[in-house]
Scaffold this motif. Structure first.
Motif, PDB file in Angstrom:
ATOM      1  N   MET A 148      -2.035   8.900  18.039  1.00  0.00           N
ATOM      2  CA  MET A 148      -3.341   8.256  17.867  1.00  0.00           C
ATOM      3  C   MET A 148      -3.857   8.504  16.458  1.00  0.00           C
ATOM      4  SD  MET A 148      -5.865   8.477  21.114  1.00  0.00           S
ATOM      5  CE  MET A 148      -6.356  10.078  20.595  1.00  0.00           C
ATOM      6  N   ARG A 149      -4.687   7.574  15.988  1.00  0.00           N
ATOM      7  CA  ARG A 149      -5.386   7.759  14.724  1.00  0.00           C
ATOM      8  C   ARG A 149      -6.864   7.500  14.955  1.00  0.00           C
ATOM      9  NH1 ARG A 149      -1.634   8.476  10.902  1.00  0.00           N
ATOM     10  NH2 ARG A 149      -3.069   8.280   9.164  1.00  0.00           N
ATOM     11  N   TYR A 171       0.792  -1.239   0.000  1.00  0.00           N
ATOM     12  CA  TYR A 171       0.000   0.000   0.000  1.00  0.00           C
ATOM     13  C   TYR A 171       0.827   1.293   0.000  1.00  0.00           C
ATOM     14  CZ  TYR A 171      -3.632  -3.323   1.350  1.00  0.00           C
ATOM     15  OH  TYR A 171      -4.486  -4.389   1.401  1.00  0.00           O
ATOM     16  N   GLY A 172       2.134   1.183   0.169  1.00  0.00           N
ATOM     17  CA  GLY A 172       2.968   2.385   0.138  1.00  0.00           C
ATOM     18  C   GLY A 172       3.322   2.935   1.500  1.00  0.00           C
ATOM     19  N   ALA A 173       2.399   2.842   2.443  1.00  0.00           N
ATOM     20  CA  ALA A 173       2.626   3.403   3.785  1.00  0.00           C
ATOM     21  C   ALA A 173       1.815   2.609   4.799  1.00  0.00           C
ATOM     22  CB  ALA A 173       2.196   4.870   3.820  1.00  0.00           C
ATOM     23  N   ALA A 174       2.425   2.228   5.893  1.00  0.00           N
ATOM     24  CA  ALA A 174       1.697   1.424   6.895  1.00  0.00           C
ATOM     25  C   ALA A 174       2.243   1.678   8.295  1.00  0.00           C
ATOM     26  CB  ALA A 174       1.809  -0.066   6.557  1.00  0.00           C
ATOM     27  N   VAL A 175       1.351   1.598   9.268  1.00  0.00           N
ATOM     28  CA  VAL A 175       1.751   1.736  10.674  1.00  0.00           C
ATOM     29  C   VAL A 175       1.085   0.643  11.513  1.00  0.00           C
ATOM     30  CG1 VAL A 175       2.089   4.241  10.543  1.00  0.00           C
ATOM     31  CG2 VAL A 175      -0.117   3.356  11.297  1.00  0.00           C
ATOM     32  N   PRO A 176       1.784   0.154  12.554  1.00  0.00           N
ATOM     33  CA  PRO A 176       1.183  -0.837  13.463  1.00  0.00           C
ATOM     34  C   PRO A 176       0.352  -0.115  14.526  1.00  0.00           C
ATOM     35  CG  PRO A 176       3.528  -0.555  13.953  1.00  0.00           C
ATOM     36  CD  PRO A 176       3.184   0.455  12.895  1.00  0.00           C
ATOM     37  N   VAL A 177      -0.816  -0.635  14.783  1.00  0.00           N
ATOM     38  CA  VAL A 177      -1.696   0.011  15.766  1.00  0.00           C
ATOM     39  C   VAL A 177      -2.237  -0.998  16.780  1.00  0.00           C
ATOM     40  CG1 VAL A 177      -2.410   1.831  14.156  1.00  0.00           C
ATOM     41  CG2 VAL A 177      -3.785  -0.254  14.327  1.00  0.00           C
ATOM     42  N   MET A 178      -2.715  -0.475  17.884  1.00  0.00           N
ATOM     43  CA  MET A 178      -3.369  -1.288  18.917  1.00  0.00           C
ATOM     44  C   MET A 178      -4.648  -0.580  19.338  1.00  0.00           C
ATOM     45  SD  MET A 178      -1.547  -3.963  19.364  1.00  0.00           S
ATOM     46  CE  MET A 178      -2.399  -4.704  20.754  1.00  0.00           C
ATOM     47  N   ARG A 193     -14.093   4.884  22.212  1.00  0.00           N
ATOM     48  CA  ARG A 193     -12.682   4.488  22.058  1.00  0.00           C
ATOM     49  C   ARG A 193     -12.481   3.513  20.908  1.00  0.00           C
ATOM     50  NH1 ARG A 193     -12.226   0.880  27.581  1.00  0.00           N
ATOM     51  NH2 ARG A 193     -13.144  -1.011  26.740  1.00  0.00           N
ATOM     52  N   ALA A 194     -13.545   2.819  20.510  1.00  0.00           N
ATOM     53  CA  ALA A 194     -13.436   1.863  19.399  1.00  0.00           C
ATOM     54  C   ALA A 194     -13.109   2.563  18.076  1.00  0.00           C
ATOM     55  CB  ALA A 194     -14.723   1.064  19.265  1.00  0.00           C
ATOM     56  N   GLU A 195     -13.363   3.875  18.024  1.00  0.00           N
ATOM     57  CA  GLU A 195     -13.063   4.625  16.796  1.00  0.00           C
ATOM     58  C   GLU A 195     -11.619   5.115  16.735  1.00  0.00           C
ATOM     59  OE1 GLU A 195     -15.845   7.834  16.623  1.00  0.00           O
ATOM     60  OE2 GLU A 195     -17.568   6.509  16.356  1.00  0.00           O
ATOM     61  N   TYR A 196     -10.853   4.811  17.769  1.00  0.00           N
ATOM     62  CA  TYR A 196      -9.485   5.307  17.820  1.00  0.00           C
ATOM     63  C   TYR A 196      -8.510   4.151  17.976  1.00  0.00           C
ATOM     64  CZ  TYR A 196     -11.727   9.785  18.479  1.00  0.00           C
ATOM     65  OH  TYR A 196     -12.508  10.899  18.300  1.00  0.00           O
ATOM     66  N   CYS A 197      -7.271   4.412  17.606  1.00  0.00           N
ATOM     67  CA  CYS A 197      -6.234   3.427  17.888  1.00  0.00           C
ATOM     68  C   CYS A 197      -4.950   4.137  18.269  1.00  0.00           C
ATOM     69  CB  CYS A 197      -6.029   2.489  16.702  1.00  0.00           C
ATOM     70  SG  CYS A 197      -5.596   3.326  15.188  1.00  0.00           S
ATOM     71  N   ILE A 198      -4.122   3.422  19.002  1.00  0.00           N
ATOM     72  CA  ILE A 198      -2.813   3.916  19.432  1.00  0.00           C
ATOM     73  C   ILE A 198      -1.802   3.488  18.369  1.00  0.00           C
ATOM     74  CG2 ILE A 198      -0.984   3.531  21.150  1.00  0.00           C
ATOM     75  CD1 ILE A 198      -3.298   5.156  22.288  1.00  0.00           C
ATOM     76  N   VAL A 199      -0.947   4.412  17.971  1.00  0.00           N
ATOM     77  CA  VAL A 199       0.012   4.144  16.905  1.00  0.00           C
ATOM     78  C   VAL A 199       1.374   3.780  17.495  1.00  0.00           C
ATOM     79  CG1 VAL A 199       1.101   5.041  14.831  1.00  0.00           C
ATOM     80  CG2 VAL A 199      -1.215   5.778  15.441  1.00  0.00           C
ATOM     81  N   GLN A 200       1.933   2.674  17.031  1.00  0.00           N
ATOM     82  CA  GLN A 200       3.271   2.268  17.461  1.00  0.00           C
ATOM     83  C   GLN A 200       4.269   2.515  16.329  1.00  0.00           C
ATOM     84  OE1 GLN A 200       2.626  -1.907  18.512  1.00  0.00           O
ATOM     85  NE2 GLN A 200       1.944  -1.337  20.559  1.00  0.00           N
ATOM     86  N   THR A 201       5.466   2.015  16.490  1.00  0.00           N
ATOM     87  CA  THR A 201       6.426   1.943  15.395  1.00  0.00           C
ATOM     88  C   THR A 201       6.912   0.498  15.349  1.00  0.00           C
ATOM     89  OG1 THR A 201       8.467   2.412  16.643  1.00  0.00           O
ATOM     90  CG2 THR A 201       7.160   4.315  15.909  1.00  0.00           C
ATOM     91  N   PRO A 202       7.538   0.034  14.252  1.00  0.00           N
ATOM     92  CA  PRO A 202       8.015   0.780  13.091  1.00  0.00           C
ATOM     93  C   PRO A 202       6.883   1.191  12.148  1.00  0.00           C
ATOM     94  CG  PRO A 202       8.405  -1.566  12.773  1.00  0.00           C
ATOM     95  CD  PRO A 202       7.891  -1.392  14.168  1.00  0.00           C
ATOM     96  N   GLN A 203       7.052   2.377  11.568  1.00  0.00           N
ATOM     97  CA  GLN A 203       6.161   2.825  10.520  1.00  0.00           C
ATOM     98  C   GLN A 203       6.943   2.613   9.222  1.00  0.00           C
ATOM     99  OE1 GLN A 203       4.737   6.763  11.628  1.00  0.00           O
ATOM    100  NE2 GLN A 203       3.849   5.924  13.516  1.00  0.00           N
ATOM    101  N   ALA A 204       6.301   1.997   8.229  1.00  0.00           N
ATOM    102  CA  ALA A 204       7.059   1.565   7.040  1.00  0.00           C
ATOM    103  C   ALA A 204       6.480   2.163   5.755  1.00  0.00           C
ATOM    104  CB  ALA A 204       7.070   0.043   6.961  1.00  0.00           C
ATOM    105  N   PHE A 205       7.363   2.388   4.793  1.00  0.00           N
ATOM    106  CA  PHE A 205       6.983   3.133   3.595  1.00  0.00           C
ATOM    107  C   PHE A 205       7.788   2.679   2.384  1.00  0.00           C
ATOM    108  CE2 PHE A 205       6.905   5.661   7.460  1.00  0.00           C
ATOM    109  CZ  PHE A 205       5.611   6.155   7.467  1.00  0.00           C
ATOM    110  N   HIS A 206       7.232   2.940   1.185  1.00  0.00           N
ATOM    111  CA  HIS A 206       8.081   2.960   0.001  1.00  0.00           C
ATOM    112  C   HIS A 206       9.036   4.127   0.218  1.00  0.00           C
ATOM    113  CE1 HIS A 206       5.081   0.883  -2.981  1.00  0.00           C
ATOM    114  NE2 HIS A 206       5.455   0.103  -1.984  1.00  0.00           N
TER     115      HIS A 206
END
Lengths: 236, 236
Positions: free
Chosen positions: B138-139, A125-132, A151-164
């Motif tokens: 957050m997202r 997809y070009g860009a991706a992040v891991p979330v919880m 809270r179900a509409e939100y997520c916490i963003v972790q790393t690594p964030q990966a890209f082209h």
């Protein structure tokens, strides 16, 4: 050409440094946190190109640490800028792989499976992040009020964030903006959408002494779980 | 009339129970978590009226635990309903103080200062909850997309949530709604605004074995910090 690079910012110009050892150098199971982080990516793929971004005034300290700990994971070092944005931007010039990830130095507990998922999604997809998921109630604060949000509409963003690499480089060619909170937000601001992948709960950011204690407990559990994992040998 | 009550829901009808010991009964520093929680409120004010809500099929187990541990903190016990909403609603009938708080059984690490702040704000404003800043990116997830949000606009909600008893009773006289995530959201839905107070970072919800390990570390630090605290003796 190799397939993956990872940029690991470990502090900028060190403006917030005091006399104490910066948290990324504190020991996790008898080895500095940042070494644990580098080892994790090396376990994922022993050909990955690791670029460690350090405050200029900590580079020789780091080199000494490497000698002391006989640390031999291959990596390159570059000096950080005044903001994380400039650190990543500089480091990007050293990247020659198709895919690149950016990962917090103080998150040694990322799982091999999380790294694999985010690179796979970035490739597609070009860009991706891991979330919880968020697991506590949340409220949104507005000028003079606040209200419950789902809270179900939100997520916490972790790393690594990966890209082209091309996409991340394009994103980092824009002007710096205070609203950039992470690499995904930089990429999003040039109109790209971000794919979400499953992170791993234990991938905490180590920022306090209590975090470090918790990290040791989680580390022992993770080593046990990942013993039989094949990601290190797998070609994606 | 006494000034404070606290309702502590510790599970409903136990529908999610399996053969293992429920987490609120696991030991924290050699004593069940829920006992630690009750002790905390008793330390805050030794005249506080504590109402513990237990699944019906765990009441005798709890009474045995109290004998085993020589647990003498005064409290009343009532049986839980099918949803947390009904547990709190039932327990509210036993409350005869002006102010009432509702607190998660698995948050023994609430600080005395947090309890004091939230009761003081509830007395003044009618309804108050302790909150903490969000410290990761957050997202927000929408139908087929997601976007970065400014985490500074959000906060994580802890307990105890405190209220004028009259206000909480009015709120709980309405029909149950799936969107109620905590007591503040029930009160908010009758048009009341919620005051925010400062929580305490270590006031984690103990839901996993790793949380329990972390809680022990945090517990030791907190005992040290609160040794000289006067809230227990103070009349608000």
């Amino acid at each position: 050409m190799q397939h993956f690079s990872v940029i690991i910012p470990a502090g900028g110009r060190g403006k917030r440094m005091n006399a104490e050892v910066p948290k990324q150098f504190l020991p996790l199971m008898d080895k500095p946190v940042v070494m644990r982080t580098l080892e994790k990516f090396h376990s994922f793929d022993n050909r990955i190109k690791i670029i460690l971004v350090l405050p200029e005034n900590q580079i020789s300290y780091w080199e000494n640490l490497c000698r002391t700990y006989h640390f031999t994971i291959p990596h390159r070092i570059t000096a950080g800028g005044s903001e994380r944005f400039f650190s990543v931007k500089n480091a990007l010039q050293m990247v020659d792989t198709e895919l690149v990830a950016v990962h917090d130095a103080v998150r040694p507990l990322v799982s091999l499976a999380s790294i694999e998922r985010v690179f796979a999604a970035a490739e597609k997809y070009g860009a991706a992040v891991p979330v919880m998921p968020v697991n506590e109630s949340m409220r949104k604060i507005t000028d003079n009020a606040n209200r419950a949000v789902d809270r179900a509409e939100y997520c916490i963003v972790q790393t690594p964030q990966a890209f082209h690499t091309k996409i991340l480089s394009d994103a980092y060619s824009q002007e710096f903006n205070e609203s950039f909170t992470d690499d995904a937000s930089v990429v999003e601001s040039i109109g790209r959408t971000i794919a979400l992948t499953e992170g791993n709960r234990e991938n905490i950011k180590i920022t306090t002494p209590a975090d470090l204690h918790l990290a040791e407990i989680l580390w022992r559990e993770q080593v046990f779980t990942e013993k039989n994992c094949n990601f290190a040998k797998k070609t994606i």
